[in-house]
Motif scaffolding. Structure first.
Motif, PDB file in Angstrom:
ATOM      1  N   LEU A 199       1.000  -1.025  -0.031  1.00 60.98           N
ATOM      2  CA  LEU A 199       0.090  -0.025  -0.132  1.00 60.98           C
ATOM      3  C   LEU A 199       0.851   1.305   0.101  1.00 60.98           C
ATOM      4  N   VAL A 200       1.921   1.147   0.882  1.00 55.70           N
ATOM      5  CA  VAL A 200       2.809   2.505   0.807  1.00 55.70           C
ATOM      6  C   VAL A 200       3.420   2.746  -0.341  1.00 55.70           C
ATOM      7  N   ASP A 201       3.967   1.610  -0.970  1.00 55.81           N
ATOM      8  CA  ASP A 201       4.748   1.590  -2.366  1.00 55.81           C
ATOM      9  C   ASP A 201       3.915   2.220  -3.208  1.00 55.81           C
ATOM     10  N   ALA A 202       2.618   1.478  -3.455  1.00 55.23           N
ATOM     11  CA  ALA A 202       1.628   2.233  -4.291  1.00 55.23           C
ATOM     12  C   ALA A 202       1.185   3.458  -4.164  1.00 55.23           C
ATOM     13  N   ALA A 203       1.064   3.811  -2.902  1.00 54.02           N
ATOM     14  CA  ALA A 203       0.641   5.375  -2.628  1.00 54.02           C
ATOM     15  C   ALA A 203       1.945   6.236  -3.287  1.00 54.02           C
ATOM     16  N   VAL A 204       3.191   5.973  -2.739  1.00 50.96           N
ATOM     17  CA  VAL A 204       4.338   6.723  -3.137  1.00 50.96           C
ATOM     18  C   VAL A 204       4.392   6.882  -4.875  1.00 50.96           C
ATOM     19  N   ALA A 205       4.158   5.741  -5.535  1.00 48.82           N
ATOM     20  CA  ALA A 205       4.161   5.958  -6.950  1.00 48.82           C
ATOM     21  C   ALA A 205       2.796   6.986  -7.204  1.00 48.82           C
ATOM     22  N   LEU A 206       1.836   6.738  -6.808  1.00 48.86           N
ATOM     23  CA  LEU A 206       0.797   7.490  -7.389  1.00 48.86           C
ATOM     24  C   LEU A 206       0.506   8.937  -6.828  1.00 48.86           C
ATOM     25  N   THR A 259      -8.231   6.470  -3.301  1.00 51.40           N
ATOM     26  CA  THR A 259      -7.871   5.406  -2.520  1.00 51.40           C
ATOM     27  C   THR A 259      -8.098   3.921  -3.464  1.00 51.40           C
ATOM     28  N   ALA A 260      -8.919   4.309  -4.441  1.00 52.55           N
ATOM     29  CA  ALA A 260      -9.350   3.107  -5.160  1.00 52.55           C
ATOM     30  C   ALA A 260      -8.295   2.570  -6.203  1.00 52.55           C
ATOM     31  N   GLU A 261      -7.529   3.900  -6.373  1.00 53.57           N
ATOM     32  CA  GLU A 261      -6.284   3.533  -7.544  1.00 53.57           C
ATOM     33  C   GLU A 261      -5.509   2.893  -6.666  1.00 53.57           C
ATOM     34  N   ILE A 262      -4.899   3.508  -5.438  1.00 55.61           N
ATOM     35  CA  ILE A 262      -3.951   2.782  -4.659  1.00 55.61           C
ATOM     36  C   ILE A 262      -4.364   1.426  -4.285  1.00 55.61           C
ATOM     37  N   ALA A 279      -1.574  -1.678  -5.497  1.00 54.51           N
ATOM     38  CA  ALA A 279      -1.224  -2.687  -4.442  1.00 54.51           C
ATOM     39  C   ALA A 279      -1.798  -3.823  -4.599  1.00 54.51           C
ATOM     40  N   ASP A 280      -2.593  -4.077  -5.517  1.00 51.37           N
ATOM     41  CA  ASP A 280      -3.477  -5.602  -5.620  1.00 51.37           C
ATOM     42  C   ASP A 280      -3.708  -5.763  -4.195  1.00 51.37           C
ATOM     43  N   VAL A 281      -4.704  -5.187  -3.513  1.00 53.28           N
ATOM     44  CA  VAL A 281      -5.024  -5.539  -2.295  1.00 53.28           C
ATOM     45  C   VAL A 281      -6.642  -5.249  -2.181  1.00 53.28           C
ATOM     46  N   THR A 282      -7.337  -5.458  -1.124  1.00 54.66           N
ATOM     47  CA  THR A 282      -8.806  -5.119  -1.153  1.00 54.66           C
ATOM     48  C   THR A 282      -8.778  -3.585  -0.180  1.00 54.66           C
ATOM     49  N   ARG A 283      -9.839  -3.223  -0.589  1.00 52.76           N
ATOM     50  CA  ARG A 283     -10.131  -1.820   0.267  1.00 52.76           C
ATOM     51  C   ARG A 283     -10.072  -1.958   1.691  1.00 52.76           C
ATOM     52  N   GLY A 284     -10.771  -3.412   2.240  1.00 52.32           N
ATOM     53  CA  GLY A 284     -10.696  -3.593   3.574  1.00 52.32           C
ATOM     54  C   GLY A 284      -9.195  -3.660   4.115  1.00 52.32           C
ATOM     55  N   ALA A 285      -8.354  -4.091   3.240  1.00 53.07           N
ATOM     56  CA  ALA A 285      -6.819  -4.077   3.688  1.00 53.07           C
ATOM     57  C   ALA A 285      -6.401  -2.821   3.884  1.00 53.07           C
ATOM     58  N   LEU A 286      -6.855  -1.712   2.929  1.00 48.44           N
ATOM     59  CA  LEU A 286      -6.106  -0.778   2.959  1.00 48.44           C
ATOM     60  C   LEU A 286      -6.926  -0.040   4.460  1.00 48.44           C
ATOM     61  N   TYR A 287      -8.009  -0.059   4.807  1.00 43.31           N
ATOM     62  CA  TYR A 287      -8.639   0.472   5.930  1.00 43.31           C
ATOM     63  C   TYR A 287      -8.235  -0.351   7.214  1.00 43.31           C
ATOM     64  N   HIS A 288      -7.763  -1.524   6.973  1.00 39.21           N
ATOM     65  CA  HIS A 288      -7.027  -2.018   8.117  1.00 39.21           C
ATOM     66  C   HIS A 288      -5.786  -1.603   8.668  1.00 39.21           C
ATOM     67  N   HIS A 289      -5.146  -1.116   7.593  1.00 42.90           N
ATOM     68  CA  HIS A 289      -3.734  -0.460   7.879  1.00 42.90           C
ATOM     69  C   HIS A 289      -3.698   0.914   8.203  1.00 42.90           C
ATOM     70  N   ALA A 343      -6.413   4.756   8.541  1.00 49.34           N
ATOM     71  CA  ALA A 343      -7.771   5.315   8.743  1.00 49.34           C
ATOM     72  C   ALA A 343      -8.133   5.951   7.622  1.00 49.34           C
ATOM     73  N   ASP A 344      -7.448   6.641   6.640  1.00 48.90           N
ATOM     74  CA  ASP A 344      -7.876   7.408   5.585  1.00 48.90           C
ATOM     75  C   ASP A 344      -6.614   7.667   4.679  1.00 48.90           C
ATOM     76  N   LYS A 345      -6.979   8.278   3.736  1.00 51.44           N
ATOM     77  CA  LYS A 345      -5.734   8.767   2.706  1.00 51.44           C
ATOM     78  C   LYS A 345      -4.688   9.608   3.348  1.00 51.44           C
ATOM     79  N   GLU A 346      -5.117  10.496   4.248  1.00 52.92           N
ATOM     80  CA  GLU A 346      -4.152  11.361   4.772  1.00 52.92           C
ATOM     81  C   GLU A 346      -3.069  10.374   5.631  1.00 52.92           C
ATOM     82  N   GLU A 347      -3.700   9.480   6.409  1.00 61.00           N
ATOM     83  CA  GLU A 347      -2.809   8.843   7.082  1.00 61.00           C
ATOM     84  C   GLU A 347      -1.887   8.084   6.227  1.00 61.00           C
ATOM     85  N   LEU A 348      -2.337   7.318   5.180  1.00 59.34           N
ATOM     86  CA  LEU A 348      -1.542   6.627   4.388  1.00 59.34           C
ATOM     87  C   LEU A 348      -0.580   7.556   3.440  1.00 59.34           C
ATOM     88  N   PHE A 349      -0.808   8.708   3.275  1.00 61.18           N
ATOM     89  CA  PHE A 349       0.083   9.777   2.625  1.00 61.18           C
ATOM     90  C   PHE A 349       1.326  10.000   3.783  1.00 61.18           C
TER      91      PHE A 349
END
Length: 189
Positions: free
Chosen positions: A15-22, A33-36, A40-50, A52-58
């Protein structure tokens, strides 16, 4: 380490690698977040498991970029023969070289302050911010003095030089020489 924990770390890293690239390609606002999740080839649930939101991923993506630069700057300084001034200059050069890279320009220099706020740059609590290395260098070069004020000033000059280099790679050499002259003035006088 359990297999589940390992898989969680792999998912988080993807997820972090995909986010950095995008975020590098499109910027924070234009990345969904759908693009990320797709990248990353993961589920939306996986994103929100790790996260809380796009800002936290950023924030995690920003930290990954900072950590990489921190390690490059630290390594450059450690490999340099000579005294503390030469090590500081080597670290500054490594930072400026990193500013030539699109990921650093976009994620660290441009988007970071906009998304995370400038207040973040006022403290030394981020373990991978190069400002911590500046504070250590200033402390070594000016023992007995409070290093934080001068470290803040040098970091401001370094960020500004980084923005100039990121916008115009032809100015890399002159910005490096100017920072080297500034360091000589401050510490060899």
């Amino acid at each position: 380490m359990s297999r589940k924990v390992e898989q969680g770390e792999v998912t988080r890293a993807a997820l972090v690698d995909a986010a950095v690239a995008l975020f590098t390609e499109k910027g924070y606002a234009d990345t969904s977040t759908a693009e990320i999740v797709r990248r990353a080839d993961v589920t939306r649930g996986a994103l929100y498991h790790h996260f809380a939101d796009k800002e936290e991923l950023f924030r995690a993506a920003h930290e990954a970029v900072e950590k990489d630069i921190f390690e490059r700057v630290r390594t450059a300084a450690e490999k340099t023969e000579g005294g503390a001034v030469e090590r500081l200059k080597a670290g500054v050069d490594a930072f400026l070289d990193s500013c030539l890279e699109p990921v650093v320009r976009r994620v660290l220099l441009t988007e970071g302050p906009l998304v995370l706020g400038w207040e973040r740059s006022l403290t030394f609590d981020n373990p991978y911010c190069s400002r911590r290395l500046l504070r250590a260098a200033v402390g070594e070069l000016r023992p007995g003095e409070e290093p934080e004020p001068l470290a803040h000033l040098l970091y401001g000059a370094l960020l500004q030089a980084g923005l100039v280099v990121a916008a115009d790679r032809e100015r890399r050499a002159v910005m490096g020489r100017s920072l080297s002259d500034l360091i000589d003035t401050l510490f060899e006088g």
